[in-house]
Design a protein around this motif. Structure first.
Motif, PDB file in Angstrom:
ATOM      1  N   LEU A   1      89.049  24.551  80.459  1.00  0.00           N
ATOM      2  CA  LEU A   1      87.995  25.123  81.299  1.00  0.00           C
ATOM      3  C   LEU A   1      87.883  26.630  81.072  1.00  0.00           C
ATOM      4  O   LEU A   1      86.773  27.172  80.966  1.00  0.00           O
ATOM      5  CB  LEU A   1      88.282  24.832  82.769  1.00  0.00           C
ATOM      6  N   THR A   2      89.010  27.297  80.967  1.00  0.00           N
ATOM      7  CA  THR A   2      89.009  28.735  80.703  1.00  0.00           C
ATOM      8  C   THR A   2      88.350  29.026  79.350  1.00  0.00           C
ATOM      9  O   THR A   2      87.531  29.944  79.234  1.00  0.00           O
ATOM     10  CB  THR A   2      90.445  29.293  80.722  1.00  0.00           C
ATOM     11  N   GLY A   3      88.716  28.244  78.347  1.00  0.00           N
ATOM     12  CA  GLY A   3      88.113  28.413  77.026  1.00  0.00           C
ATOM     13  C   GLY A   3      86.614  28.179  77.053  1.00  0.00           C
ATOM     14  O   GLY A   3      85.844  28.909  76.419  1.00  0.00           O
ATOM     15  N   GLU A   4      86.195  27.167  77.783  1.00  0.00           N
ATOM     16  CA  GLU A   4      84.766  26.870  77.905  1.00  0.00           C
ATOM     17  C   GLU A   4      84.035  28.016  78.601  1.00  0.00           C
ATOM     18  O   GLU A   4      82.942  28.425  78.190  1.00  0.00           O
ATOM     19  CB  GLU A   4      84.559  25.568  78.676  1.00  0.00           C
TER      20      GLU A   4
ATOM     21  N   VAL B   1      82.290  29.357  68.754  1.00  0.00           N
ATOM     22  CA  VAL B   1      83.478  28.504  68.717  1.00  0.00           C
ATOM     23  C   VAL B   1      83.475  27.648  69.980  1.00  0.00           C
ATOM     24  O   VAL B   1      83.232  28.162  71.084  1.00  0.00           O
ATOM     25  CB  VAL B   1      84.758  29.376  68.666  1.00  0.00           C
ATOM     26  N   PRO B   2      83.746  26.343  69.857  1.00  0.00           N
ATOM     27  CA  PRO B   2      83.758  25.489  71.047  1.00  0.00           C
ATOM     28  C   PRO B   2      84.808  25.932  72.066  1.00  0.00           C
ATOM     29  O   PRO B   2      85.902  26.377  71.703  1.00  0.00           O
ATOM     30  CB  PRO B   2      84.097  24.102  70.494  1.00  0.00           C
ATOM     31  N   GLY B   3      84.482  25.784  73.325  1.00  0.00           N
ATOM     32  CA  GLY B   3      85.388  26.156  74.399  1.00  0.00           C
ATOM     33  C   GLY B   3      86.750  25.493  74.331  1.00  0.00           C
ATOM     34  O   GLY B   3      87.782  26.153  74.540  1.00  0.00           O
ATOM     35  N   PRO B   4      86.828  24.178  74.039  1.00  0.00           N
ATOM     36  CA  PRO B   4      88.144  23.552  73.948  1.00  0.00           C
ATOM     37  C   PRO B   4      89.034  24.155  72.853  1.00  0.00           C
ATOM     38  O   PRO B   4      90.252  24.192  72.993  1.00  0.00           O
ATOM     39  CB  PRO B   4      87.816  22.086  73.646  1.00  0.00           C
ATOM     40  N   VAL B   5      88.423  24.645  71.781  1.00  0.00           N
ATOM     41  CA  VAL B   5      89.213  25.282  70.725  1.00  0.00           C
ATOM     42  C   VAL B   5      89.794  26.600  71.239  1.00  0.00           C
ATOM     43  O   VAL B   5      90.965  26.909  71.020  1.00  0.00           O
ATOM     44  CB  VAL B   5      88.359  25.502  69.458  1.00  0.00           C
ATOM     45  N   ILE B   6      88.978  27.361  71.953  1.00  0.00           N
ATOM     46  CA  ILE B   6      89.463  28.605  72.542  1.00  0.00           C
ATOM     47  C   ILE B   6      90.566  28.291  73.548  1.00  0.00           C
ATOM     48  O   ILE B   6      91.599  28.976  73.592  1.00  0.00           O
ATOM     49  CB  ILE B   6      88.305  29.379  73.203  1.00  0.00           C
ATOM     50  N   GLY B   7      90.371  27.251  74.348  1.00  0.00           N
ATOM     51  CA  GLY B   7      91.389  26.844  75.311  1.00  0.00           C
ATOM     52  C   GLY B   7      92.684  26.436  74.638  1.00  0.00           C
ATOM     53  O   GLY B   7      93.778  26.745  75.132  1.00  0.00           O
ATOM     54  N   LEU B   8      92.599  25.759  73.501  1.00  0.00           N
ATOM     55  CA  LEU B   8      93.793  25.359  72.769  1.00  0.00           C
ATOM     56  C   LEU B   8      94.546  26.572  72.248  1.00  0.00           C
ATOM     57  O   LEU B   8      95.777  26.633  72.309  1.00  0.00           O
ATOM     58  CB  LEU B   8      93.423  24.430  71.615  1.00  0.00           C
ATOM     59  N   VAL B   9      93.810  27.557  71.752  1.00  0.00           N
ATOM     60  CA  VAL B   9      94.434  28.792  71.282  1.00  0.00           C
ATOM     61  C   VAL B   9      95.112  29.507  72.453  1.00  0.00           C
ATOM     62  O   VAL B   9      96.242  29.986  72.340  1.00  0.00           O
ATOM     63  CB  VAL B   9      93.405  29.705  70.584  1.00  0.00           C
ATOM     64  N   LEU B  10      94.433  29.558  73.601  1.00  0.00           N
ATOM     65  CA  LEU B  10      95.024  30.174  74.784  1.00  0.00           C
ATOM     66  C   LEU B  10      96.291  29.435  75.219  1.00  0.00           C
ATOM     67  O   LEU B  10      97.284  30.068  75.598  1.00  0.00           O
ATOM     68  CB  LEU B  10      94.011  30.201  75.931  1.00  0.00           C
ATOM     69  N   LEU B  11      96.251  28.105  75.154  1.00  0.00           N
ATOM     70  CA  LEU B  11      97.434  27.319  75.512  1.00  0.00           C
ATOM     71  C   LEU B  11      98.584  27.591  74.554  1.00  0.00           C
ATOM     72  O   LEU B  11      99.733  27.736  74.973  1.00  0.00           O
ATOM     73  CB  LEU B  11      97.098  25.823  75.532  1.00  0.00           C
ATOM     74  N   ALA B  12      98.284  27.698  73.271  1.00  0.00           N
ATOM     75  CA  ALA B  12      99.330  27.997  72.282  1.00  0.00           C
ATOM     76  C   ALA B  12      99.939  29.374  72.543  1.00  0.00           C
ATOM     77  O   ALA B  12     101.168  29.546  72.466  1.00  0.00           O
ATOM     78  CB  ALA B  12      98.754  27.927  70.867  1.00  0.00           C
ATOM     79  N   ILE B  13      99.092  30.355  72.869  1.00  0.00           N
ATOM     80  CA  ILE B  13      99.593  31.696  73.184  1.00  0.00           C
ATOM     81  C   ILE B  13     100.454  31.646  74.443  1.00  0.00           C
ATOM     82  O   ILE B  13     101.530  32.259  74.501  1.00  0.00           O
ATOM     83  CB  ILE B  13      98.417  32.684  73.345  1.00  0.00           C
ATOM     84  N   LEU B  14      99.999  30.914  75.447  1.00  0.00           N
ATOM     85  CA  LEU B  14     100.751  30.788  76.694  1.00  0.00           C
ATOM     86  C   LEU B  14     102.103  30.118  76.460  1.00  0.00           C
ATOM     87  O   LEU B  14     103.116  30.556  77.003  1.00  0.00           O
ATOM     88  CB  LEU B  14      99.921  30.002  77.712  1.00  0.00           C
ATOM     89  N   LEU B  15     102.119  29.076  75.625  1.00  0.00           N
ATOM     90  CA  LEU B  15     103.380  28.391  75.322  1.00  0.00           C
ATOM     91  C   LEU B  15     104.327  29.287  74.530  1.00  0.00           C
ATOM     92  O   LEU B  15     105.545  29.218  74.706  1.00  0.00           O
ATOM     93  CB  LEU B  15     103.111  27.090  74.564  1.00  0.00           C
TER      94      LEU B  15
END
Length: 122
Positions: A13-16, A26-40
């Motif tokens: 949702l944040t990425g979107e 860039v699609p929102g879910p891709v941005i969200g995945l990058v954010l999740l990877a950074i968070l992890l």
């Protein structure tokens, strides 16, 4: 597992939101995945929360291809009418991907090889 689902969907949702507000292509879910990877990477303890969900999703990954297969069957006439152009496009794009990947690999290998050689020399 509910915390992991909330985290993953929250990142999506944040990425979107970022994609729509900033107007990124860039699609929102891709941005969200990058954010999740950074968070992890920033908070390693989150891995224990997300890992069971990831393993469950990977265990049922084949179910995620069902909608794509249904769409393919629904548009079978389009694929039949454009069979050869599609085969040509897929073949050329696959070949281009292989060439670019191999070229990048060779360039990075040379670059890393020269860096390792200079490290050993000093």
């Amino acid at each position: 597992m509910i915390h992991a689902i909330a985290l993953v969907l929250g990142m999506q949702l944040t990425g979107e939101g970022i994609a729509r507000i900033a107007g990124f292509s860039v699609p929102g879910p891709v941005i969200g995945l990058v954010l999740l990877a950074i968070l992890l990477a920033a908070i390693p303890s989150l891995r224990a929360i997300v890992e069971p969900l990831a393993n469950t999703l990977l265990g049922h990954l084949s179910l995620l291809f069902v909608p794509a297969a249904v769409g393919l069957i629904q548009h079978l006439g389009v694929f039949a009418n454009n069979f050869w152009p599609l085969i040509l496009a897929l073949s050329l794009s696959t070949l281009a991907t292989l060439v670019v990947t191999a070229t990048v690999f060779v360039l990075v290998d040379r670059w890393m090889g020269s860096a390792n050689t200079s490290d050993e020399a000093s």
